[in-house]
Design a protein around this motif. Sequence first.
Motif, mmCIF file in Angstrom:
data_model
loop_
_atom_site.group_PDB
_atom_site.id
_atom_site.type_symbol
_atom_site.label_atom_id
_atom_site.label_comp_id
_atom_site.label_asym_id
_atom_site.label_seq_id
_atom_site.Cartn_x
_atom_site.Cartn_y
_atom_site.Cartn_z
ATOM 1 N N GLY A 90 0.839 -1.191 0.000
ATOM 2 C CA GLY A 90 0.000 0.000 0.000
ATOM 3 C C GLY A 90 0.869 1.234 0.000
ATOM 4 N N GLY A 91 0.472 2.256 0.755
ATOM 5 C CA GLY A 91 1.257 3.472 0.829
ATOM 6 C C GLY A 91 2.130 3.506 2.067
ATOM 7 N N LEU A 92 2.903 4.577 2.168
ATOM 8 C CA LEU A 92 3.734 4.806 3.347
ATOM 9 C C LEU A 92 3.067 5.757 4.320
ATOM 10 N N ALA A 93 2.097 6.516 3.835
ATOM 11 C CA ALA A 93 1.406 7.494 4.670
ATOM 12 C C ALA A 93 0.010 7.702 4.095
ATOM 13 N N TRP A 94 -0.852 8.342 4.872
ATOM 14 C CA TRP A 94 -2.219 8.584 4.442
ATOM 15 C C TRP A 94 -2.321 9.769 3.498
ATOM 16 N N GLY A 95 -1.298 10.592 3.417
ATOM 17 C CA GLY A 95 -1.302 11.749 2.531
ATOM 18 C C GLY A 95 -0.091 11.753 1.634
ATOM 19 N N GLY A 96 0.319 12.952 1.201
ATOM 20 C CA GLY A 96 1.498 13.070 0.363
ATOM 21 C C GLY A 96 2.713 12.501 1.059
ATOM 22 N N GLY A 97 3.437 11.614 0.386
ATOM 23 C CA GLY A 97 4.559 10.919 1.021
ATOM 24 C C GLY A 97 5.879 11.624 0.842
ATOM 25 N N CYS A 98 5.887 12.946 0.921
ATOM 26 C CA CYS A 98 7.144 13.672 0.765
ATOM 27 C C CYS A 98 7.181 14.829 1.753
ATOM 28 N N SER A 99 8.353 15.364 1.939
ATOM 29 C CA SER A 99 8.500 16.594 2.719
ATOM 30 C C SER A 99 8.463 17.778 1.768
ATOM 31 N N PRO A 100 7.910 18.913 2.180
ATOM 32 C CA PRO A 100 7.853 20.074 1.286
ATOM 33 C C PRO A 100 9.241 20.629 0.998
ATOM 34 N N SER A 101 9.428 21.096 -0.228
ATOM 35 C CA SER A 101 10.666 21.758 -0.638
ATOM 36 C C SER A 101 10.336 23.181 -1.054
ATOM 37 N N LEU A 102 11.301 24.086 -0.862
ATOM 38 C CA LEU A 102 11.047 25.503 -1.072
ATOM 39 C C LEU A 102 11.973 26.094 -2.124
ATOM 40 N N SER A 103 11.414 27.009 -2.913
ATOM 41 C CA SER A 103 12.210 27.929 -3.712
ATOM 42 C C SER A 103 11.909 29.327 -3.174
ATOM 43 N N PRO A 104 12.547 30.366 -3.677
ATOM 44 C CA PRO A 104 12.249 31.699 -3.139
ATOM 45 C C PRO A 104 10.788 32.102 -3.241
ATOM 46 N N GLU A 105 10.039 31.533 -4.196
ATOM 47 C CA GLU A 105 8.654 31.955 -4.393
ATOM 48 C C GLU A 105 7.627 30.835 -4.255
#
Length: 254
Positions: free
Chosen positions: A91-106
């Motif tokens: 199945g999945g690894l988590a109930w939602g998005g399976g990633c950590s957020p990444s940022l750019s300047p905008e």
Amino acid sequence: QGAMGYISHAAIETILAGGTADLDHEVHVYAPQPGEGAENGIASCREGAVILTNLACYLLRADNGVDIVWRTPYASAGAKDSREGAATTGGGLAWGGGCSPSLSPELVFFTDNLETVSLMALDIRTGAVAASCPVIDELPANMPVGAGSPNLAKPDSDSSIQSYENIYDRNWLRKGNCMIMPGVERVDTVKKADGSWTMKSVWCRDDLSDTSMMKLSTATGYIYGFVQDVDSGMWQYIALDFNSGKTVLTVDVS
């Protein structure tokens, strides 16, 4: 049920200096709605802290309490249960998005949790969806693989408990990366002249089952990762050309 929050800087300084802080007034938390939890890492920048839960993406600030600057819900298929006759064993690894957020300047980047996953880009100031693009959606048919736990959808399952049995399908332990869904894709997010954003896929590899967080070196133009040759079983350090996606180097490591 978890909470999101922070300990004030003054309290931390007091504790580090050997003093006693009044944590009743120096610990600030926000309790998400029942059933909502954060199962990934967080990202922070001058605008605040970005946290992705299984239901929404948040930008939070510390302002004598937890200030929710914006909250943007996203689409999710839930636990992605391995039903009878399903192509994947896990199945999945988590109930939602399976990633950590990444940022750019905008922008804030993360993936949603639909059957065909999309890369999402949100405006870091407002939380509005700036662009999105389906990813890893052109893989060969009948891929009989999946690393996630087939038990994730069971009522007593808790993906926050980081045990091997609770997260991974046993087939992965026995058979290695031939049980991992392949796919590495480069997606460019480009700002247009009118200030809006667009996403486009540049290249996609359907033969690499990567279990690491691939890293781009802008100095060399190479993407570095850690993969297993599914034919030989050999684990390899790998370098891909950022422009073409082609393999430029592999080194056996185990």
